[in-house]
Design a protein around this motif. Structure first.
Motif, PDB file in Angstrom:
ATOM      1  N   THR A 188      65.681  31.650  40.102  1.00  0.00           N
ATOM      2  CA  THR A 188      66.032  31.323  38.715  1.00  0.00           C
ATOM      3  C   THR A 188      64.801  31.334  37.821  1.00  0.00           C
ATOM      4  O   THR A 188      64.825  31.867  36.706  1.00  0.00           O
ATOM      5  CB  THR A 188      66.702  29.943  38.653  1.00  0.00           C
ATOM      6  OG1 THR A 188      67.851  29.935  39.511  1.00  0.00           O
ATOM      7  CG2 THR A 188      67.140  29.615  37.232  1.00  0.00           C
ATOM      8  N   GLY A 189      63.700  30.745  38.319  1.00  0.00           N
ATOM      9  CA  GLY A 189      62.457  30.744  37.544  1.00  0.00           C
ATOM     10  C   GLY A 189      61.936  32.143  37.292  1.00  0.00           C
ATOM     11  O   GLY A 189      61.491  32.467  36.175  1.00  0.00           O
ATOM     12  N   LEU A 190      61.997  32.986  38.312  1.00  0.00           N
ATOM     13  CA  LEU A 190      61.513  34.357  38.155  1.00  0.00           C
ATOM     14  C   LEU A 190      62.390  35.167  37.199  1.00  0.00           C
ATOM     15  O   LEU A 190      61.881  35.965  36.404  1.00  0.00           O
ATOM     16  CB  LEU A 190      61.454  35.047  39.519  1.00  0.00           C
ATOM     17  CG  LEU A 190      60.363  34.536  40.472  1.00  0.00           C
ATOM     18  CD1 LEU A 190      60.527  35.156  41.842  1.00  0.00           C
ATOM     19  CD2 LEU A 190      58.978  34.831  39.913  1.00  0.00           C
ATOM     20  N   LEU A 191      63.702  34.944  37.275  1.00  0.00           N
ATOM     21  CA  LEU A 191      64.597  35.637  36.335  1.00  0.00           C
ATOM     22  C   LEU A 191      64.331  35.185  34.900  1.00  0.00           C
ATOM     23  O   LEU A 191      64.338  36.004  33.971  1.00  0.00           O
ATOM     24  CB  LEU A 191      66.058  35.374  36.714  1.00  0.00           C
ATOM     25  CG  LEU A 191      66.573  36.104  37.960  1.00  0.00           C
ATOM     26  CD1 LEU A 191      67.968  35.607  38.321  1.00  0.00           C
ATOM     27  CD2 LEU A 191      66.591  37.611  37.728  1.00  0.00           C
ATOM     28  N   ALA A 192      64.087  33.879  34.712  1.00  0.00           N
ATOM     29  CA  ALA A 192      63.760  33.369  33.373  1.00  0.00           C
ATOM     30  C   ALA A 192      62.455  33.988  32.876  1.00  0.00           C
ATOM     31  O   ALA A 192      62.340  34.372  31.700  1.00  0.00           O
ATOM     32  CB  ALA A 192      63.657  31.853  33.410  1.00  0.00           C
ATOM     33  N   CYS A 193      61.457  34.108  33.760  1.00  0.00           N
ATOM     34  CA  CYS A 193      60.188  34.724  33.385  1.00  0.00           C
ATOM     35  C   CYS A 193      60.385  36.193  33.015  1.00  0.00           C
ATOM     36  O   CYS A 193      59.754  36.700  32.081  1.00  0.00           O
ATOM     37  CB  CYS A 193      59.184  34.613  34.535  1.00  0.00           C
ATOM     38  SG  CYS A 193      58.536  32.949  34.782  1.00  0.00           S
TER      39      CYS A 193
ATOM     40  N   THR B 119      61.435  38.080  46.899  1.00  0.00           N
ATOM     41  CA  THR B 119      60.285  38.951  46.655  1.00  0.00           C
ATOM     42  C   THR B 119      60.636  40.060  45.670  1.00  0.00           C
ATOM     43  O   THR B 119      59.845  40.396  44.781  1.00  0.00           O
ATOM     44  CB  THR B 119      59.795  39.579  47.975  1.00  0.00           C
ATOM     45  OG1 THR B 119      59.360  38.541  48.852  1.00  0.00           O
ATOM     46  CG2 THR B 119      58.640  40.533  47.731  1.00  0.00           C
ATOM     47  N   ALA B 120      61.835  40.621  45.817  1.00  0.00           N
ATOM     48  CA  ALA B 120      62.265  41.693  44.911  1.00  0.00           C
ATOM     49  C   ALA B 120      62.321  41.199  43.468  1.00  0.00           C
ATOM     50  O   ALA B 120      61.861  41.887  42.546  1.00  0.00           O
ATOM     51  CB  ALA B 120      63.636  42.221  45.338  1.00  0.00           C
ATOM     52  N   ILE B 121      62.840  39.993  43.256  1.00  0.00           N
ATOM     53  CA  ILE B 121      62.912  39.451  41.896  1.00  0.00           C
ATOM     54  C   ILE B 121      61.512  39.200  41.353  1.00  0.00           C
ATOM     55  O   ILE B 121      61.235  39.407  40.163  1.00  0.00           O
ATOM     56  CB  ILE B 121      63.763  38.161  41.873  1.00  0.00           C
ATOM     57  CG1 ILE B 121      65.206  38.478  42.249  1.00  0.00           C
ATOM     58  CG2 ILE B 121      63.717  37.518  40.490  1.00  0.00           C
ATOM     59  CD1 ILE B 121      66.105  37.268  42.291  1.00  0.00           C
ATOM     60  N   GLY B 122      60.610  38.742  42.229  1.00  0.00           N
ATOM     61  CA  GLY B 122      59.228  38.547  41.804  1.00  0.00           C
ATOM     62  C   GLY B 122      58.598  39.841  41.318  1.00  0.00           C
ATOM     63  O   GLY B 122      57.894  39.862  40.297  1.00  0.00           O
ATOM     64  N   LEU B 123      58.867  40.936  42.009  1.00  0.00           N
ATOM     65  CA  LEU B 123      58.339  42.235  41.585  1.00  0.00           C
ATOM     66  C   LEU B 123      59.001  42.719  40.302  1.00  0.00           C
ATOM     67  O   LEU B 123      58.365  43.348  39.456  1.00  0.00           O
ATOM     68  CB  LEU B 123      58.533  43.259  42.704  1.00  0.00           C
ATOM     69  CG  LEU B 123      57.727  42.997  43.981  1.00  0.00           C
ATOM     70  CD1 LEU B 123      58.082  44.024  45.051  1.00  0.00           C
ATOM     71  CD2 LEU B 123      56.233  43.018  43.700  1.00  0.00           C
ATOM     72  N   VAL B 124      60.303  42.427  40.165  1.00  0.00           N
ATOM     73  CA  VAL B 124      61.016  42.808  38.934  1.00  0.00           C
ATOM     74  C   VAL B 124      60.392  42.122  37.717  1.00  0.00           C
ATOM     75  O   VAL B 124      60.328  42.706  36.619  1.00  0.00           O
ATOM     76  CB  VAL B 124      62.515  42.442  39.050  1.00  0.00           C
ATOM     77  CG1 VAL B 124      63.199  42.495  37.694  1.00  0.00           C
ATOM     78  CG2 VAL B 124      63.212  43.391  40.014  1.00  0.00           C
TER      79      VAL B 124
END
Length: 230
Positions: free
Chosen positions: A29-34, A183-188
């Motif tokens: 959720t945090g990564l998607l918000a970022c 990890t995939a969301i972090g790269l996105v």
């Protein structure tokens, strides 16, 4: 067949999210918000830098067209709406303050004008660079945050394997997939942030160079006028 359908549903994007451990969910959720924040900043910066570049081009055309500096100053004095106009107005304001006061002060005028222009350039560059640090931070930190979610998910998956004492692919695959999804969301989030940061930093440096070049040229013009009037 029902089991295969159930596994397919579990490995869907939404299934991976909803079935993940709450820590992994928090990371996702945090990564998607970022990621959303990065795109919002990118759009805002693109519009700002495009408007500033267009306004600079129009101002330089007006400045070098032979129009009177006084007329140009009067048209921009109330509301300089871009960086180069703000630089011009700041220099002209200091110029007029020295020449139109009750006691004309020529001593140090050139230095004062240059100092005013330096401060204005620094202020305008700071305005153009606003929130670029966010892009740099997201670009550098997101992969590690995603990796944290992956490690946590894999640990949780191994705990489930130990509890069930079953190492079949049907048991292992969902947990590993959830972990790698983080990890995939972090790269996105990280890849666009890094690209946008490099692009906008380069554009800000170009505009800062244009401001400094204009400041040098305008300072030379005012220096000649000071020598003529002194």
């Amino acid at each position: 067949m029902p089991e295969a359908a159930g596994v397919a549903a579990d490995l869907s994007i939404f299934g991976l999210f909803w079935q993940a451990h709450w820590v992994v969910k928090l990371v996702m959720t945090g990564l998607l918000a970022c990621s959303v924040w990065v795109w919002a900043i990118a759009i805002e910066k693109f519009v700002l830098l495009q408007k500033t570049r267009t306004a600079m081009n129009k101002f330089e055309q007006a400045f070098w067209s032979g129009q009177s500096l006084e007329e140009l100053y009067r048209s921009l004095a109330q509301r300089p709406n871009h960086s180069m106009a703000a630089l011009f107005v700041a220099a002209m304001r200091e110029w007029k303050r020295s020449f139109e006061g009750s006691s004309r002060s020529f001593a140090g005028l050139q230095m004062r004008i240059e100092k005013v222009m330096d401060v204005t350039i620094a202020r305008e560059v700071e305005r153009l660079e606003k929130r670029l640090l966010v892009l740099a931070t997201v670009g550098s930190a997101s992969p590690f945050v995603g990796l944290f979610g992956t490690v946590w998910g894999i640990m949780n998956s191994f705990q489930s394997i130990a509890a069930s004492k079953n190492t079949s692919l049907a048991v292992v695959a969902p947990g590993i997939a959830e972990a790698l999804f983080a990890t995939a969301i972090g790269l996105v989030a990280a890849i666009p942030a890094t690209i946008f940061y490099n692009k906008f930093s380069s554009e800000v440096n170009k505009q800062a160079s244009r401001l400094e070049g204009f400041a040098d040229e305008f300072s030379a013009i005012l220096s000649r006028q000071i020598d003529e009037r002194a």
